[in-house]
Write an enzyme that holds these catalytic residues in place. Structure first.
Site, mmCIF file in Angstrom:
data_model
loop_
_atom_site.group_PDB
_atom_site.id
_atom_site.type_symbol
_atom_site.label_atom_id
_atom_site.label_comp_id
_atom_site.label_asym_id
_atom_site.label_seq_id
_atom_site.Cartn_x
_atom_site.Cartn_y
_atom_site.Cartn_z
ATOM 1 N N HIS A 17 0.825 -1.214 0.000
ATOM 2 C CA HIS A 17 0.000 0.000 0.000
ATOM 3 C C HIS A 17 0.857 1.261 0.000
ATOM 4 O O HIS A 17 0.683 2.149 -0.854
ATOM 5 C CB HIS A 17 -0.910 -0.017 1.231
ATOM 6 C CG HIS A 17 -1.814 1.170 1.338
ATOM 7 N ND1 HIS A 17 -3.074 1.189 0.789
ATOM 8 C CD2 HIS A 17 -1.639 2.395 1.906
ATOM 9 C CE1 HIS A 17 -3.639 2.368 1.024
ATOM 10 N NE2 HIS A 17 -2.784 3.110 1.707
ATOM 11 N N GLU A 18 1.791 1.338 0.943
ATOM 12 C CA GLU A 18 2.608 2.548 1.059
ATOM 13 C C GLU A 18 3.559 2.700 -0.119
ATOM 14 O O GLU A 18 3.908 3.822 -0.501
ATOM 15 C CB GLU A 18 3.390 2.524 2.379
ATOM 16 C CG GLU A 18 2.531 2.396 3.626
ATOM 17 C CD GLU A 18 1.486 3.493 3.769
ATOM 18 O OE1 GLU A 18 1.621 4.548 3.110
ATOM 19 O OE2 GLU A 18 0.506 3.295 4.522
#
Length: 349
Positions: A17-18
């Site tokens: 995600h990041e």
């Protein structure tokens, strides 16, 4: 072992995600000041290229922070050219959206591993229960279900998903027999022993070998199934069809990981690994969907403000946006505490 698997699974989906935020920020020339995995005190950290990379104590989240992201650090000096507010609105939209989008990409990669080794399942009926609607309507073993209430069915588990979510509701079933399309309308019948409504399907699923070009198609079907399951679950929650015990936080997820590991261990380490990958797939899709919800403090909430800016031609005052996100963050923390307490109490129950 459960804790190790939990940390690994959460670490993979959080990094995915990041990483989406990080890569699109770099592409758009936005300065990333912090990239962290986990929450709480720092365990390891180093600086490189103006970004601090850190591993934190609690493996239940992460962050990719941009310079001037909240629009309120003007007291720290003049923001550089790479500050988040200085990027175009579409650059910021793509950077914020990239996090959830990368969760779906990660889920697809994980799905390819799973279906490449285990194959998939076509929605073919294996048998019928005597005296139940499916048999009475003339359905037969070997029928290939293609639609339920108008929704396309690609894998066998979607039959379970639709019957579970629509418990007790009349269903229009479309199926193929010898290449010919048929349609029936079934009203579920309540089974006292099972304690639920049944259409009368006695097993379904036909094995599909995906060690060929079919891996791409069936990997998409796996991600689609997880996406539909997440969205339908949210719908049940909103409609009041789900209870607080149907919601799990990190502790509940860890418990599920432990239970699945124990059940898979007798079949060998590779079966355990495949099951863990499957859980990571579902959680990655879940994280992507949840972050796209238009709620303050989530990526979806930030996207709402950016889309408003794109339409108006000017941003919402940063102090007002900051207040909304802060309020949303407080609510999320309260919800996290409630879910964690519920997980612990359920564990002891």
């Amino acid at each position: 072992m459960t804790i190790v698997l939990f940390v690994l699974i959460f670490g993979v989906i959080v990094i995915g995600h990041e990483l989406g935020h990080f890569l699109l920020a770099k592409v758009n020339g936005i300065t990333v000041v912090d990239f962290s995995v986990g929450m709480g005190p720092k365990l390891l950290h180093f600086n490189k290229g103006g970004t601090e990379y850190s591993l934190r104590l609690f493996p239940i989240g992460g962050a990719c922070m941009f310079e001037g992201e909240d629009g309120l650090d003007t007291d720290k000096g003049t923001p550089s050219e790479g500050a988040f507010p200085n990027a175009s609105v579409w650059a910021r939209i793509s950077t914020v959206f990239a996090g959830p989008f990368f969760n779906f990409i990660l889920a697809y990669i994980l799905a390819m591993i799973v279906v490449g080794y285990t194959g998939s399942d076509r929605p073919v009926l294996n048998g019928l229960i005597d005296g139940y609607p499916a048999q009475e309507a003339g359905m037969q073993p070997g029928d290939l279900i293609t639609r339920m209430n108008g929704e396309r069915i690609y894998v066998a588990r979607e039959i379970w998903l639709n019957t579970y979510v629509g418990a007790g509701e009349t269903m229009n079933i479309e199926f193929l027999r010898d290449g010919e399309k048929h349609t029936v309308t079934l009203t579920p019948k309540y089974n006292e022993e099972e304690g639920r409504y049944l259409l009368g399907f006695n097993g379904y699923g036909e094995y599909v070998d995906c060690r060929n070009a079919g891996i791409f198609k069936y990997s998409y079907y796996e991600v689609r199934y997880s996406l539909r399951a997440t969205i339908k679950s949210l719908g049940m929650l909103i409609q009041g069809k789900a209870t607080k015990d149907d919601i799990s936080g990190p502790i509940g997820v860890a418990q599920v990981i432990g239970e699945v590991r124990e059940q898979a261990e007798p079949y060998g380490i590779w079966v355990v690994i495949l099951n863990m990958i499957n859980i990571a797939l579902l959680l990655s899709v879940n994280l992507g969907v949840m972050n796209l919800l238009p709620l303050p403090a989530l990526d979806g909430g930030r996207l709402v403000f950016l889309i408003i800016e794109a339409i108006r031609g000017k941003p919402v005052p940063p102090e007002k946006e900051g207040m909304v996100h802060f309020a949303g963050f407080v609510v999320l923390m309260i919800l996290m505490v409630f879910v964690m307490f519920n997980d612990i109490s359920r564990f002891f129950r």
